[in-house]
Design a protein around this motif. Structure first.
Motif, PDB file in Angstrom:
ATOM      1  N   GLY A   1       0.810  -1.214   0.000  1.00  0.00           N
ATOM      2  CA  GLY A   1       0.000   0.000   0.000  1.00  0.00           C
ATOM      3  C   GLY A   1       0.844   1.265   0.000  1.00  0.00           C
ATOM      4  O   GLY A   1       0.509   2.256  -0.640  1.00  0.00           O
ATOM      5  N   GLN A   2       1.966   1.223   0.710  1.00  0.00           N
ATOM      6  CA  GLN A   2       2.853   2.378   0.761  1.00  0.00           C
ATOM      7  C   GLN A   2       3.477   2.650  -0.600  1.00  0.00           C
ATOM      8  O   GLN A   2       3.547   3.797  -1.045  1.00  0.00           O
ATOM      9  CB  GLN A   2       3.960   2.130   1.792  1.00  0.00           C
ATOM     10  N   LEU A   3       3.912   1.602  -1.290  1.00  0.00           N
ATOM     11  CA  LEU A   3       4.516   1.777  -2.618  1.00  0.00           C
ATOM     12  C   LEU A   3       3.487   2.299  -3.618  1.00  0.00           C
ATOM     13  O   LEU A   3       3.810   3.128  -4.472  1.00  0.00           O
ATOM     14  CB  LEU A   3       5.102   0.445  -3.100  1.00  0.00           C
ATOM     15  N   VAL A   4       2.255   1.804  -3.509  1.00  0.00           N
ATOM     16  CA  VAL A   4       1.196   2.293  -4.405  1.00  0.00           C
ATOM     17  C   VAL A   4       0.923   3.771  -4.139  1.00  0.00           C
ATOM     18  O   VAL A   4       0.771   4.573  -5.071  1.00  0.00           O
ATOM     19  CB  VAL A   4      -0.091   1.463  -4.220  1.00  0.00           C
ATOM     20  N   THR A   5       0.878   4.143  -2.859  1.00  0.00           N
ATOM     21  CA  THR A   5       0.647   5.545  -2.498  1.00  0.00           C
ATOM     22  C   THR A   5       1.757   6.441  -3.034  1.00  0.00           C
ATOM     23  O   THR A   5       1.499   7.524  -3.568  1.00  0.00           O
ATOM     24  CB  THR A   5       0.565   5.693  -0.961  1.00  0.00           C
ATOM     25  N   ARG A   6       3.008   5.984  -2.901  1.00  0.00           N
ATOM     26  CA  ARG A   6       4.134   6.773  -3.413  1.00  0.00           C
ATOM     27  C   ARG A   6       4.038   6.939  -4.925  1.00  0.00           C
ATOM     28  O   ARG A   6       4.352   8.005  -5.469  1.00  0.00           O
ATOM     29  CB  ARG A   6       5.467   6.100  -3.059  1.00  0.00           C
ATOM     30  N   SER A   7       3.622   5.882  -5.622  1.00  0.00           N
ATOM     31  CA  SER A   7       3.602   5.899  -7.094  1.00  0.00           C
ATOM     32  C   SER A   7       2.420   6.669  -7.659  1.00  0.00           C
ATOM     33  O   SER A   7       2.470   7.105  -8.813  1.00  0.00           O
ATOM     34  CB  SER A   7       3.559   4.455  -7.626  1.00  0.00           C
ATOM     35  N   VAL A   8       1.361   6.821  -6.871  1.00  0.00           N
ATOM     36  CA  VAL A   8       0.147   7.456  -7.395  1.00  0.00           C
ATOM     37  C   VAL A   8      -0.141   8.775  -6.663  1.00  0.00           C
ATOM     38  O   VAL A   8       0.053   9.861  -7.209  1.00  0.00           O
ATOM     39  CB  VAL A   8      -1.064   6.506  -7.293  1.00  0.00           C
ATOM     40  N   SER A   9      -0.573   8.684  -5.412  1.00  0.00           N
ATOM     41  CA  SER A   9      -1.042   9.877  -4.680  1.00  0.00           C
ATOM     42  C   SER A   9       0.076  10.883  -4.444  1.00  0.00           C
ATOM     43  O   SER A   9      -0.099  12.084  -4.678  1.00  0.00           O
ATOM     44  CB  SER A   9      -1.651   9.455  -3.339  1.00  0.00           C
TER      45      SER A   9
END
Length: 585
Positions: free
Chosen positions: A120-128
């Motif tokens: 979830g953290q990597l997705v947040t960094r890559s998107v939000s």
């Protein structure tokens, strides 16, 4: 580490990404300058129109100045359009470049990095977080520059026109700045609470939707509903607090602006009545516009600084990942075009962490074309051998060779192209069966896929599905059974035409019918290539050329099934008697 709104080094690093778009970058600044000039010019022209043409009743001059004001308004509108459009365009291009660089960097990480980094953290960094970086340019930096330029130009015109009235406005500005600062601090706290409550709600909903089967099986619907109501109520209160602060601040800001305007009109009006030539009706008309141009950016600048700060914090988080070098996979220089399939482990030691060694000096030889089976209790190190052969992790000591060449010397991409793995837990993307088999490799045609499916006995099963090879299996392949997913994974491995095939407990949790298909597929795809099978099923083990028995990170026995099963008090015989013999019965 939290980035500051004006972390100079971080800000310079972000600005480096504007280099490919220099023309647009300077264009935005140019439009910001022209916007401030044209915006401040309109009230000045209004003053000239009132004093020079309306009061003397000069119709021709009035028409001329109104035309000029229309032209200035048009230029201001065009400047506003290009300023906003180019600033947002620049921001989106910059985050496109950063996101591409970030994703490419993440692809180069060792598997060890993903063992510790939350998905979830990597997705947040890559998107939000990357989206927030774009707001530095669209809502932060350039907007602040534009507002400051506009305020400077407006003050210049105001002092030029009437310095006495201007000082009244300047004396009121510190009050608005003070109120704005209080509002900013309160809103920071309020928004932090909102973000926390949003995170809590997202986590709760995600877990309950994912685990809906458990919720309903154990009749937890009412309990979870009450919990959600409580979380939702906290979320609601957090947002109401931000609404309250907005409801207080903006009326106060409007009152300060209106009082300032009233003071200007009162002061200027008395001077006009007294016959003061330094104050005119045009001044009063223009100052009604100037005060709005001066105060509106001032009260909004706090929000724009917040956008800058949030963008800098997000950039800091993204750059933390980009600066992670110790987890990047090392690459070799040799291209592995094809392997004969000889594999050799020489005194290989490995640990996932510093506390426990998983492999304790493994020595293993696999000849080209052999099929070997690796057996042992859970945690013995079977799957670790496979991970190291693919260089998902780097060994602590020793060496691994393929065809007498150290695997560290090969380019990672070419090494892994020659090795195909079928895992127990098959991962399928939300895509068609055909794309999940080829993984969008343009070099593998549909005809080759169908021919391969027929050879290993999977074609009939695929044709029974709606749409056949174009059947969408949805997220993680939920539309297929575990056995069907395994069959797709076998076909995926087969069409890649690997030199080395690895089956990691690929038949441990499937039905009898699927197992029969997989056994036939296994016989077909292992022909003529080196195969390593980590298995729990007897049939696969018995057909292996050699069985490797592991225990606590060491090879304790090796040999054929017949040789090992007759070895009295042997590890494999005990394992066979306790686990495999029931299958024979």
């Amino acid at each position: 580490m939290q980035a500051k709104a004006f972390d100079t080094n971080l800000f310079k690093r972000i600005l480096k990404y504007t280099k490919p778009y220099k023309a647009r970058y300077y264009g935005v600044i140019l439009f910001a300058v022209s916007l401030s000039v044209f915006a401040a010019l309109r009230p000045y022209l209004l003053k000239q129109t009132v004093d020079e043409y309306i009061k003397p009743k000069d119709e021709h001059g009035l028409l001329f100045y109104v035309t000029i004001m229309g032209i200035v308004l048009l230029l201001e509108t065009l400047s506003q359009f290009y300023f906003v459009y180019w600033a947002n365009w620049l921001g989106q291009d910059i985050i496109k470049d950063i996101r591409t660089k970030l994703f490419k960097h993440m692809l180069s990480f060792r598997m060890k990095y993903f063992d510790h980094a939350p998905v979830g953290q990597l997705v947040t960094r890559s998107v939000s977080d990357i989206e927030q970086i774009a707001r530095i340019f669209s809502q932060g930096l350039f907007m602040i520059i534009s507002d400051l330029l506009k305020m400077i130009v407006v003050l210049f015109f105001m002092f030029y026109m009437n310095w006495r009235l201007t000082w009244i406005v300047i004396l009121a500005m510190p009050i608005l700045v003070y109120v704005t600062r209080i509002f900013q601090r309160k809103m920071q706290v309020a928004f932090e609470e909102v973000r926390n409550q949003v995170a809590n709600m997202n986590t709760f909903v995600q877990e309950r939707v994912t685990g809906m089967k458990i919720v309903q099986l154990f009749n937890r619907e009412q309990i979870e509903y009450e919990k959600f109501k409580e979380i939702n109520q906290k979320h609601n209160k957090a947002w109401i607090k931000t609404i309250l602060y907005n409801s207080i601040f903006f009326p106060i800001a409007d009152i300060i602006s209106s009082l300032t305007l009233g003071a200007v009109v009162l002061y200027g009006g008395f001077h006009i009545l007294d016959g003061d030539k330094f104050t005119t009706f045009g001044d009063l008309f223009s100052y009604t516009m100037f005060i709005g141009m001066l105060f509106n950016p001032l009260r909004q600048i706090a929000d724009k600084f917040n956008e800058m700060q949030m963008g800098m914090i997000a950039a800091n988080r993204v750059f933390d990942i980009l600066d992670t070098d110790k987890d990047v996979q090392e690459n070799g220089t040799l291209v592995a075009s094809h392997f004969k399939g000889n594999i050799r482990f020489e005194n290989v030691r490995f640990s996932y962490n510093d506390k426990e060694e998983v492999l304790k000096g493994i020595n293993l030889n696999v000849k080209a074309g052999e099929t070997i089976a690796i057996v042992g209790a859970t945690g013995a190190g079977k799957s670790t051998i496979i991970n190291l052969l693919n260089r998902f992790y780097e060994i602590n000591s020793g060496a691994i060779y393929v065809d007498d060449q150290n695997i560290n010397d090969f380019e990672l991409e070419s090494l892994r192209q020659q090795i195909a793995i079928v895992l127990q837990d098959v991962f399928l993307f939300a895509d068609t069966i055909h794309n999940n088999i080829t993984l969008n490799n343009p070099n593998i045609s549909r005809e080759e896929v169908i021919e391969a499916a027929k050879k290993i006995g999977v074609h009939k099963f695929i044709k029974t599905l709606p749409g056949g090879y174009d059947y969408d299996v949805k997220e993680r392949g939920v539309m297929l059974s575990s056995g069907q997913r395994q069959l797709i994974a076998f076909l995926r491995a087969y069409v890649s035409n690997p030199s080395i095939l690895i089956l990691d407990e690929a038949t441990s949790s499937i039905d009898t019918y699927s197992e029969e298909l997989i056994q036939k597929a296994t016989e077909k795809i292992t022909q003529g290539r080196t195969s390593i099978i980590i298995a729990h099923r007897l049939a696969t083990i018995m057909n292996a050329d050699k069985i490797i028995v592991m225990d606590k990170g060491q090879i304790v026995e090796e040999g054929t099934h017949q040789a090992l099963v007759t070895k009295e008090k042997g590890y494999y015989k005990n394992l066979y008697d306790s686990q495999f013999a029931t299958e024979v019965e």
